[in-house]
Motif scaffolding. Structure first.
Motif, short mmCIF file in Angstrom:
data_model
loop_
_atom_site.label_atom_id
_atom_site.label_comp_id
_atom_site.label_asym_id
_atom_site.label_seq_id
_atom_site.Cartn_x
_atom_site.Cartn_y
_atom_site.Cartn_z
N LEU A 1 0.85 -1.18 0.00
CA LEU A 1 0.00 0.00 0.00
C LEU A 1 0.89 1.24 0.00
O LEU A 1 2.10 1.14 0.07
N ILE A 2 0.26 2.41 -0.08
CA ILE A 2 1.00 3.67 -0.19
C ILE A 2 0.36 4.70 0.74
O ILE A 2 -0.86 4.85 0.76
N CYS A 3 1.18 5.39 1.52
CA CYS A 3 0.72 6.54 2.29
C CYS A 3 0.96 7.79 1.45
O CYS A 3 2.09 8.07 1.05
N VAL A 4 -0.10 8.51 1.17
CA VAL A 4 -0.02 9.71 0.33
C VAL A 4 -0.27 10.93 1.19
O VAL A 4 -1.21 10.98 1.98
N SER A 5 0.61 11.91 1.06
CA SER A 5 0.50 13.16 1.80
C SER A 5 0.35 14.31 0.82
O SER A 5 1.12 14.41 -0.14
N ILE A 6 -0.65 15.16 1.04
CA ILE A 6 -0.82 16.33 0.18
C ILE A 6 -0.96 17.58 1.04
O ILE A 6 -1.40 17.53 2.18
N ARG A 7 -0.56 18.69 0.48
CA ARG A 7 -0.71 19.99 1.14
C ARG A 7 -0.73 21.07 0.08
O ARG A 7 -0.25 20.87 -1.05
N GLU A 8 -1.31 22.18 0.44
CA GLU A 8 -1.29 23.32 -0.48
C GLU A 8 0.11 23.91 -0.50
O GLU A 8 0.76 24.04 0.54
N SER A 9 0.58 24.24 -1.68
CA SER A 9 1.95 24.73 -1.83
C SER A 9 2.08 26.16 -1.31
O SER A 9 1.10 26.87 -1.12
N SER A 10 3.34 26.55 -1.08
CA SER A 10 3.64 27.90 -0.60
C SER A 10 4.80 28.44 -1.42
O SER A 10 5.45 27.70 -2.17
N PRO A 11 5.11 29.73 -1.29
CA PRO A 11 6.25 30.29 -2.03
C PRO A 11 7.55 29.57 -1.75
O PRO A 11 8.44 29.49 -2.62
N ILE A 12 7.69 28.99 -0.54
CA ILE A 12 8.93 28.32 -0.16
C ILE A 12 9.18 27.09 -1.04
O ILE A 12 10.33 26.67 -1.23
N ASP A 13 8.14 26.53 -1.62
CA ASP A 13 8.30 25.31 -2.41
C ASP A 13 9.11 25.53 -3.70
O ASP A 13 9.58 24.56 -4.31
N ILE A 14 9.27 26.78 -4.12
CA ILE A 14 10.06 27.03 -5.34
C ILE A 14 11.56 27.01 -5.04
O ILE A 14 12.38 27.01 -5.96
N LEU A 15 11.93 26.98 -3.76
CA LEU A 15 13.34 26.99 -3.39
C LEU A 15 13.94 25.59 -3.45
O LEU A 15 13.24 24.60 -3.30
#
Length: 313
Positions: A241-255
């Protein structure tokens, strides 16, 4: 505490040990109170012709595939599917004199030493997943009894509930590490096993036209950005099986990862020298990274950086 209550308690203790190998361990606990020689625990869907996840105990490795291949001509499997939530014994479907002369027995069950069968299919309407727990005896003269039926009917609930308990414990642990993330447990086909409400809310927001009961995106094993850069996803294998994690992105994610490490140090209030010591680099390297970070994020001070990252903590 009687033996059945003790077994139920042990199943939940087994669940607390983690998701890896839980189903085999739980079946072994069941064997302490219900006599059987082999077992299969499979999950799939009514609209699918194969198990998406399967564990076996005491039967040969080729048994699950052979069972799937017998689907069209297997009245016992069809009986399971037609009576969800009810324990079915092979004698409910075919009398012994008919079964043991049938091609189904001679070409399939006999090849795996299966002489007696009892099982139950449990559906989950919210996820579309069905669970089959099937028990086998290799001695024809030792049929399952009405007491065995009642015991399996009672224990099936706890076996499946224990699996849910194991997955949610993992989700809780993961969520404590990143409070902004929402988690779900899926199979290799993206079909849900366990889902946190926040996970579903994020999917409703970013994938309003999604197909019910499954992930609206493919998993590639790496972190990626979805929904026009507004959603980030990570996945972790949990056995099959797979544990999937999601979140809304932020400006920091471009770094870059290194730049995010610098951000972490700076927003903790460390000086260039302290950050450099922690990262194992020169202070000038930290300064150069911070300059690039400011340009990427269109900011010019530590205060603005702290405000951007406030929601990430």
């Amino acid at each position: 505490m009687n033996s059945i209550d003790a077994a139920i308690a042990q199943i939940y203790r087994t669940a607390s040990q983690g998701t890896q190998g839980y189903r085999r361990r739980a079946l072994a606990e069941l064997a302490q109170i219900l006599d059987f020689d082999g077992a299969l625990w499979g999950t799939g869907r009514h609209d699918s012709d194969h198990f998406h996840s399967v564990d076996i105990l005491g039967v040969q490795p080729g048994y699950p595939a052979a069972l799937e291949n017998s689907r069209e001509n297997n009245p016992i499997l069809k009986a399971f599917l037609s009576a969800p939530g009810r324990v079915i014994d092979m004698m409910d479907v075919m009398p012994d004199d008919q079964l043991y002369q049938s091609d189904l027995y001679l070409k399939f069950f006999k090849q795996f030493g299966v002489e007696r069968i009892m099982g139950i299919i449990v559906p989950d309407e919210s996820s579309g997943i069905i669970t089959l727990i099937s028990l086998y005896r290799f001695d024809r003269h030792n049929p399952f009894t009405s007491t065995d039926r009642q015991l399996l009917s009672r224990m099936a609930f706890h076996l499946i509930s224990g699996a849910s308990h194991a997955y949610f414990l993992h989700l809780t642990l993961q969520n404590s590490e990143n409070k902004n993330s929402a988690m779900a447990i899926c199979d290799q086909h993206g079909l849900f096993f366990e889902v946190q409400p926040k996970f579903m809310a994020l999917l409703d927001t970013h994938f309003p036209q999604r197909t019910y009961g499954r992930l609206p995106f493919e998993l590639d094993g790496t972190e990626s950005t979805l929904a026009e850069g507004k959603l980030c996803i990570e996945s972790e294998a949990l056995g099959d099986l797979i544990c999937v994690s999601i979140r809304e992105s932020s400006p920091i994610d471009i770094l870059s990862a290194r730049e995010q490490q610098v951000v972490s140090c700076i927003t903790q209030g460390l000086s260039f020298k302290e950050a450099a010591r922690k990262m194992g680099v020169a202070p000038s390297t930290v300064s150069n990274h911070l300059y690039k970070i400011y340009r990427k994020l269109h900011i010019s001070s530590r205060t603005e950086l702290a405000e951007l990252t406030m929601g990430e903590r």
